[in-house]
Motif scaffolding. Structure first.
Motif, PDB file in Angstrom:
ATOM      1  N   THR A  27      17.105   8.256  -2.277  1.00 34.35           N
ATOM      2  CA  THR A  27      16.878   7.943  -0.860  1.00 34.35           C
ATOM      3  C   THR A  27      15.378   7.912  -0.541  1.00 34.35           C
ATOM      4  OG1 THR A  27      17.165  10.282  -0.262  1.00 34.35           O
ATOM      5  CG2 THR A  27      19.089   8.858  -0.090  1.00 34.35           C
ATOM      6  N   THR A  28      14.576   8.734  -1.234  1.00 28.51           N
ATOM      7  CA  THR A  28      13.135   8.688  -1.019  1.00 28.51           C
ATOM      8  C   THR A  28      12.558   7.387  -1.569  1.00 28.51           C
ATOM      9  OG1 THR A  28      13.003  11.096  -1.132  1.00 28.51           O
ATOM     10  CG2 THR A  28      10.945   9.895  -1.381  1.00 28.51           C
ATOM     11  N   HIS A  29      13.135   6.898  -2.657  1.00 27.89           N
ATOM     12  CA  HIS A  29      12.707   5.587  -3.150  1.00 27.89           C
ATOM     13  C   HIS A  29      12.954   4.518  -2.084  1.00 27.89           C
ATOM     14  CE1 HIS A  29      11.705   2.621  -6.288  1.00 27.89           C
ATOM     15  NE2 HIS A  29      12.470   1.836  -5.540  1.00 27.89           N
ATOM     16  N   LEU A  30      14.075   4.610  -1.374  1.00 25.19           N
ATOM     17  CA  LEU A  30      14.353   3.668  -0.290  1.00 25.19           C
ATOM     18  C   LEU A  30      13.270   3.739   0.790  1.00 25.19           C
ATOM     19  CD1 LEU A  30      18.206   4.175   0.203  1.00 25.19           C
ATOM     20  CD2 LEU A  30      17.067   2.258  -0.915  1.00 25.19           C
ATOM     21  N   ILE A  31      12.807   4.954   1.101  1.00 27.14           N
ATOM     22  CA  ILE A  31      11.751   5.119   2.107  1.00 27.14           C
ATOM     23  C   ILE A  31      10.463   4.443   1.641  1.00 27.14           C
ATOM     24  CG2 ILE A  31      10.274   6.791   3.297  1.00 27.14           C
ATOM     25  CD1 ILE A  31      12.650   8.788   3.065  1.00 27.14           C
ATOM     26  N   VAL A  32      10.061   4.744   0.412  1.00 27.14           N
ATOM     27  CA  VAL A  32       8.812   4.197  -0.125  1.00 27.14           C
ATOM     28  C   VAL A  32       8.884   2.675  -0.208  1.00 27.14           C
ATOM     29  CG1 VAL A  32       7.326   4.116  -2.171  1.00 27.14           C
ATOM     30  CG2 VAL A  32       8.220   6.312  -1.364  1.00 27.14           C
ATOM     31  N   GLU A  33       9.965   2.173  -0.774  1.00 28.14           N
ATOM     32  CA  GLU A  33      10.112   0.716  -0.918  1.00 28.14           C
ATOM     33  C   GLU A  33      10.221   0.032   0.441  1.00 28.14           C
ATOM     34  OE1 GLU A  33      10.141  -2.931  -2.362  1.00 28.14           O
ATOM     35  OE2 GLU A  33       9.950  -1.239  -3.746  1.00 28.14           O
ATOM     36  N   SER A  34      10.876   0.676   1.410  1.00 27.57           N
ATOM     37  CA  SER A  34      10.964   0.114   2.764  1.00 27.57           C
ATOM     38  C   SER A  34       9.574  -0.054   3.369  1.00 27.57           C
ATOM     39  CB  SER A  34      11.808   1.023   3.669  1.00 27.57           C
ATOM     40  OG  SER A  34      13.158   1.011   3.298  1.00 27.57           O
ATOM     41  N   LEU A  35       8.712   0.942   3.184  1.00 31.22           N
ATOM     42  CA  LEU A  35       7.348   0.860   3.715  1.00 31.22           C
ATOM     43  C   LEU A  35       6.547  -0.240   3.017  1.00 31.22           C
ATOM     44  CD1 LEU A  35       6.670   4.683   4.050  1.00 31.22           C
ATOM     45  CD2 LEU A  35       6.801   3.038   5.934  1.00 31.22           C
ATOM     46  N   LEU A  36       6.758  -0.404   1.706  1.00 34.14           N
ATOM     47  CA  LEU A  36       6.059  -1.461   0.977  1.00 34.14           C
ATOM     48  C   LEU A  36       6.532  -2.836   1.433  1.00 34.14           C
ATOM     49  CD1 LEU A  36       6.087   0.063  -2.637  1.00 34.14           C
ATOM     50  CD2 LEU A  36       4.193   0.040  -0.994  1.00 34.14           C
ATOM     51  N   GLN A  37       7.827  -2.967   1.701  1.00 35.67           N
ATOM     52  CA  GLN A  37       8.351  -4.244   2.178  1.00 35.67           C
ATOM     53  C   GLN A  37       7.921  -4.514   3.615  1.00 35.67           C
ATOM     54  OE1 GLN A  37      12.549  -4.892   1.430  1.00 35.67           O
ATOM     55  NE2 GLN A  37      12.427  -4.041  -0.635  1.00 35.67           N
ATOM     56  N   LYS A  38       7.873  -3.489   4.428  1.00 37.59           N
ATOM     57  CA  LYS A  38       7.509  -3.646   5.842  1.00 37.59           C
ATOM     58  C   LYS A  38       6.029  -3.967   5.999  1.00 37.59           C
ATOM     59  CE  LYS A  38       7.252  -0.944  10.148  1.00 37.59           C
ATOM     60  NZ  LYS A  38       5.798  -1.132  10.344  1.00 37.59           N
ATOM     61  N   MET A  39       5.173  -3.244   5.280  1.00 41.13           N
ATOM     62  CA  MET A  39       3.723  -3.358   5.478  1.00 41.13           C
ATOM     63  C   MET A  39       3.049  -4.303   4.489  1.00 41.13           C
ATOM     64  SD  MET A  39       2.799   0.643   6.183  1.00 41.13           S
ATOM     65  CE  MET A  39       3.603   1.575   7.494  1.00 41.13           C
ATOM     66  N   GLY A  40       3.755  -4.627   3.393  1.00 41.70           N
ATOM     67  CA  GLY A  40       3.122  -5.387   2.327  1.00 41.70           C
ATOM     68  C   GLY A  40       2.670  -4.459   1.215  1.00 41.70           C
ATOM     69  N   TRP A  41       2.510  -4.977   0.013  1.00 38.58           N
ATOM     70  CA  TRP A  41       2.214  -4.160  -1.167  1.00 38.58           C
ATOM     71  C   TRP A  41       0.915  -3.360  -1.022  1.00 38.58           C
ATOM     72  CZ3 TRP A  41       4.685  -2.348  -5.267  1.00 38.58           C
ATOM     73  CH2 TRP A  41       3.960  -1.906  -6.380  1.00 38.58           C
ATOM     74  N   LYS A  97      -1.182  -2.930   1.714  1.00 38.76           N
ATOM     75  CA  LYS A  97      -1.251  -2.118   2.939  1.00 38.76           C
ATOM     76  C   LYS A  97      -0.233  -0.976   2.903  1.00 38.76           C
ATOM     77  CE  LYS A  97      -3.078  -5.695   6.006  1.00 38.76           C
ATOM     78  NZ  LYS A  97      -2.824  -6.528   7.211  1.00 38.76           N
ATOM     79  N   GLY A  98       0.916  -1.224   2.291  1.00 33.29           N
ATOM     80  CA  GLY A  98       1.930  -0.173   2.178  1.00 33.29           C
ATOM     81  C   GLY A  98       1.447   0.987   1.336  1.00 33.29           C
ATOM     82  N   TRP A  99       0.819   0.689   0.189  1.00 35.55           N
ATOM     83  CA  TRP A  99       0.301   1.760  -0.661  1.00 35.55           C
ATOM     84  C   TRP A  99      -0.875   2.472   0.018  1.00 35.55           C
ATOM     85  CZ3 TRP A  99       2.584   4.432  -4.070  1.00 35.55           C
ATOM     86  CH2 TRP A  99       3.558   3.867  -4.908  1.00 35.55           C
ATOM     87  N   ALA A 100      -1.706   1.709   0.722  1.00 34.77           N
ATOM     88  CA  ALA A 100      -2.822   2.343   1.446  1.00 34.77           C
ATOM     89  C   ALA A 100      -2.292   3.345   2.468  1.00 34.77           C
ATOM     90  CB  ALA A 100      -3.664   1.269   2.137  1.00 34.77           C
ATOM     91  N   TYR A 101      -1.220   2.949   3.166  1.00 32.82           N
ATOM     92  CA  TYR A 101      -0.610   3.863   4.139  1.00 32.82           C
ATOM     93  C   TYR A 101      -0.049   5.106   3.443  1.00 32.82           C
ATOM     94  CZ  TYR A 101       2.940   5.871   7.167  1.00 32.82           C
ATOM     95  OH  TYR A 101       3.712   6.762   7.880  1.00 32.82           O
ATOM     96  N   LEU A 102       0.709   4.915   2.371  1.00 31.32           N
ATOM     97  CA  LEU A 102       1.313   6.050   1.664  1.00 31.32           C
ATOM     98  C   LEU A 102       0.250   7.010   1.140  1.00 31.32           C
ATOM     99  CD1 LEU A 102       4.096   4.112  -0.267  1.00 31.32           C
ATOM    100  CD2 LEU A 102       4.514   6.005   1.314  1.00 31.32           C
ATOM    101  N   LEU A 103      -0.841   6.464   0.610  1.00 37.85           N
ATOM    102  CA  LEU A 103      -1.898   7.308   0.059  1.00 37.85           C
ATOM    103  C   LEU A 103      -2.624   8.085   1.161  1.00 37.85           C
ATOM    104  CD1 LEU A 103      -3.245   4.791  -2.587  1.00 37.85           C
ATOM    105  CD2 LEU A 103      -2.059   6.930  -3.067  1.00 37.85           C
ATOM    106  N   ARG A 104      -2.851   7.448   2.307  1.00 33.28           N
ATOM    107  CA  ARG A 104      -3.486   8.170   3.420  1.00 33.28           C
ATOM    108  C   ARG A 104      -2.537   9.209   4.009  1.00 33.28           C
ATOM    109  NH1 ARG A 104      -5.331   2.899   4.724  1.00 33.28           N
ATOM    110  NH2 ARG A 104      -3.695   2.703   6.310  1.00 33.28           N
TER     111      ARG A 104
END
Length: 450
Positions: A186-200, A202-209
């Motif tokens: 389910t956490t993978h779903l969260i991470v992948e959802s953010l990558l799909q929503k924000m883009g590859w 920008k999504g990783w930049a958000y997760l890292l911050r």
């Protein structure tokens, strides 16, 4: 006399056997005999007992002749076992993760079922509840977001987050918790959802911050729920089924928007023994009897059967309202399946293994921020550079779509040692991380000396 008595007893016994055989032959079987379990069903699932037990109890009441055995296992571990051949002959896979079903389908471990869906599923534009090839079926709808403990946040004088971007705000430092995608489907779903929503990128930049605000990474997603409910943590990233806590009045849940809609699924497995029983159970989960269990207070999951919506029982569902308002988009499980292990490896190397260093750097930045004026040009420049250094990954969007590149990381499922190519890639990532962490520390050192 004793011999005659024994002969009489023997005669009566044979008569009783004859009567029972005649009743069975004619189909006249006592109710107690009918309840004897004559067949079996073996299920492997990522769901906890408090979720699956109401379904199993209802199924047993309808099919007492089927003995059900069930194994709860983390999604990644379950998928890995099944990809190795389903040697324990499970009949059904049952999970919240659409990614897992796509991976098992590509791995040729799901069996095409003979029966079509008997009850019409709800329609959402651009969204398919079932696998179009008939290898698995959606039985409930979900999405991801965050839960929070109102009392905890009020004590800390912090507002509840209203959108994903709020969680990277420094006021949430040491108040946020999540699990890791490697340990939790389910956490993978969260991470992948953010990558799909924000883009590859920008999504990783958000997760890292945002990871700089994490107080910890829990071993399982259930621990996130329990920690927020108990008041140990303020905010937790979760899937909706784990985020709603009707038994705790201070705990609330919000979907991130736009909502990425994902079907929780069920499918029949290859190398199973009880294929008929597997299809009976799948039919049950998609039937009104199975769908009704989703409405129980301890489950509160959105059904897929159109019949349930026609009844008006779901008018107050938060997720259903967002769907009707056009705020839901389909989750791309095919895309996730391609880069599943790449995403997990990146998260481990850049966040899990470096969480302490990231937290320390963010803390230093926060302390310095309190010492400088909000518009100080030198500090603003250092802050921007630090953010950039801590928000980059060395993998491009194009690489994330490349099946050849992604194949390097497939050993997470096979359990085999790292290949030379994977080891080389991981070492390059580690050098990339270390170089940027050192640069960030030097930048902050220069501000302190000034």
């Amino acid at each position: 006399m004793n011999v005659g008595f024994l002969r009489g007893v023997r005669y009566v016994c044979w008569c009783m056997v004859g009567v029972v055989c005649a009743l069975l032959f004619c189909g006249i079987v006592p109710a107690a005999a009918k309840a004897v379990q004559s067949s079996s069903l073996r299920i492997i699932t990522s769901y906890p007992p408090d979720f699956y037990e109401p379904f199993i109890e209802r199924f047993k009441s309808l099919h007492p002749e089927i003995k059900v055995s069930i194994l709860n296992k983390k999604t990644a571990s379950a998928v890995a076992e099944l990809l190795r051949g389903n040697n324990r002959n499970f009949d059904v896979f049952w999970s919240s993760s659409p990614d897992a079903f796509e991976i098992l389908k590509q791995g040729n471990m799901l069996r095409h079922t003979e029966r079509a869906r008997q009850y019409k599923a709800m329609r959402v534009e651009g969204f398919s509840v079932d696998d179009p090839d008939g290898y698995f079926y959606g039985f409930a709808l979900s999405s991801v977001g965050w839960m929070w403990n109102d009392s905890y946040l009020k004590n800390e004088n912090i507002d509840a987050p209203k959108r994903w971007q709020d969680l990277e705000d420094s006021k949430y430092y040491s108040h946020v918790v999540m699990s890791t995608p490697l340990r939790s489907g389910t956490t993978h779903l969260i991470v992948e959802s953010l990558l799909q929503k924000m883009g590859w990128e920008k999504g990783w930049a958000y997760l890292l911050r945002m990871s700089g605000n994490l107080v910890t990474l829990s071993a399982r997603s259930f621990s996130v729920t329990e920690g927020v409910k108990s008041g140990l943590y303020g905010v937790g990233l979760v899937i909706d089924i784990l985020g709603r806590a009707p038994d705790v009045k201070d705990v609330k849940f919000r979907y991130g928007e736009p909502v990425l809609l994902m079907p929780a699924g069920i499918g029949a497995l290859k190398n199973s023994v009880n294929s008929r029983e597997a299809e009976i159970f799948i039919d049950f989960m998609l039937s009104p009897e199975g769908q009704a269990v989703l409405l129980k207070p301890q489950i509160r999951r959105l059904p897929v059967a159109q019949q349930m919506y026609d009844s008006g029982k779901l008018a107050q569902s938060q997720l259903f309202k967002l769907i009707k308002e056009g705020k839901a988009k389909p989750y791309n499980s095919s895309l996730s399946q391609v880069r599943y292990n790449l995403v997990n490896n990146l998260f481990e190397e850049f966040i899990t293994y470096k969480l302490l260093e990231r937290r320390q750097l963010w803390k230093r930045l926060l302390l310095l921020e309190s010492q400088y004026a909000a518009n100080d040009p030198y500090f603003l420049s250092v802050k921007k550079k630090t953010h950039s250094l801590l928000s980059e990954i060395p993998v491009t969007y194009k690489q994330s779509l490349d099946p050849v590149y992604n194949a390097i990381f497939f050993n997470l499922f096979t359990g085999t040692p790292r290949s030379p190519e994977q080891q080389q890639q991981i070492e390059q990532w580690q050098q990339f991380i270390e170089k940027r962490l050192k640069k960030a520390n030097k930048l902050l050192d220069s501000v302190q000396r000034k």
